[in-house]
Design an enzyme around this catalytic site. Sequence first.
Site, short mmCIF file in Angstrom:
data_model
loop_
_atom_site.label_atom_id
_atom_site.label_comp_id
_atom_site.label_asym_id
_atom_site.label_seq_id
_atom_site.Cartn_x
_atom_site.Cartn_y
_atom_site.Cartn_z
N ASP A 197 0.87 -1.19 0.00
CA ASP A 197 0.00 0.00 0.00
C ASP A 197 0.90 1.23 0.00
O ASP A 197 2.04 1.17 -0.45
CB ASP A 197 -0.95 -0.02 1.20
CG ASP A 197 -2.27 0.68 0.91
OD1 ASP A 197 -2.23 1.88 0.57
OD2 ASP A 197 -3.33 0.06 1.03
N HIS A 203 2.13 1.90 -3.21
CA HIS A 203 1.21 2.84 -3.85
C HIS A 203 1.74 4.27 -3.83
O HIS A 203 0.99 5.21 -4.09
CB HIS A 203 -0.16 2.79 -3.16
CG HIS A 203 -0.86 1.49 -3.34
ND1 HIS A 203 -2.12 1.25 -2.81
CD2 HIS A 203 -0.49 0.34 -3.97
CE1 HIS A 203 -2.49 0.00 -3.12
NE2 HIS A 203 -1.51 -0.56 -3.81
#
Length: 446
Positions: free
Chosen positions: A271, A294
């Site tokens: 993430d 991310h």
Amino acid sequence: MFLQTRFLTCLIAFLLSFPCYFCSHASPHYNDYLGKASGHNSPRTFINAIKTRELENWPWRKFGSKVGGRSLASLKTVNVNDYGAKGDGSDATEAFKKAWEAACSSEGSVLVVPKNKNYLLKPITFQGPCKSGIAVQIYGTVQASADRSAYRSDIAHWLLFENVQNLVVQGGGVINGNGKTWWENSCKVNDELPCKEAPTALTFYNCKNLVVKNLKIQNAQQIHVSFENCVGVQASGLTIIAPGNSPNTDGIHVAGTQNIQISNSVIGTGDDCISIASGSQKVQVTGVTCGPGHGISIGSLGSEDTKSHVSDVTVSDATLSGTTNGVRIKTWQGGSGIASNIKFQNIVMHNVDNPIIIDQKYCDQAKPCKSQSSAVLVQNVLYQNIKGTTSSNEAIQLNCSDEFPCEGIVLQDINIQVVGGKAAKAVCNNARVTQKGDVSPNCMEA
């Protein structure tokens, strides 16, 4: 008379030489013990006792850190092994609780987790306030229990430091969240499963004057490290890793925290490498290597029609490789508040899907989000000296609100190409943009 004179001369010489000897052989922190030396047979015996009993067992002196203004070498040692921890992979939760209580109740102490040992821990709270500043030296490995039922009383946390001031956590050891069983039971991995919360591996809540450095944090159940409602934080020299497909495993999460510096760290997870949430102010991120993951994100902000504020954020000298996003601001429709005074500077990107992105219509749920007019205002954002490559055709995406356009957006000295040398594009909707220097791709050509 001659003997008396000789005796007095020798006595005076001895008394004069004693302070010189002590000054030349003692470190400054020995002075704290001077008032207690009267119980020893001689000053030399006392000094040797201090050296043998304490100083030689204080390997953290090399860090040169201070806790509450005192050097670590002057603090009391609390070793978890002395409270029943075996370090053989067996449950050490109760031993750690007892060791923390002893350290926290002392006038300056260091809690030591020895090297080459593996300690299994169930959820545990290291509760403050403590009597004075405290350090936690993690040399070995701390590993989370894989038994999900152990988290019934607090599903949100594994290791929690709460209400502690003047805290140092460091040592070069490993914090292992043992998150595989949590990932396998995530709705993001198996959409037939209900979405449930999972523990954050390491949380600092309501802490002040905090240093976290030189640690490896891996395979968190969900978020790896979270700073929540803290003031005065230095996080550096961290290595944070988890598989790129591990769900919701943010590297560092910052929420409601002021005056925080994150530096010289390597983060690769499933993430956001770093996520900066509402209530955060004066955040500095420097020298971070990110990927997989991310990217570095501000938000998400304004979820469930909430009011959010983030300001004075600087991200500089970062390298992102193979991430789904580069530097991102994400807000939900229906929210309110403001994200302002944000700088992204001196950043290199390699094969990043969405290098520069503002998304005021962010939606992270199974059902499509309904269209709403209110939004978190995004204002005064500088993108400067950002270079590299993207795996998509659109290197810049500014997808701003119709009702609350992005204001004061500056693109300066940008050069991002598609991998292979093809020219990238910029998509700039409802954004008031100023461009300086050479900017490619260019909003004006979009």
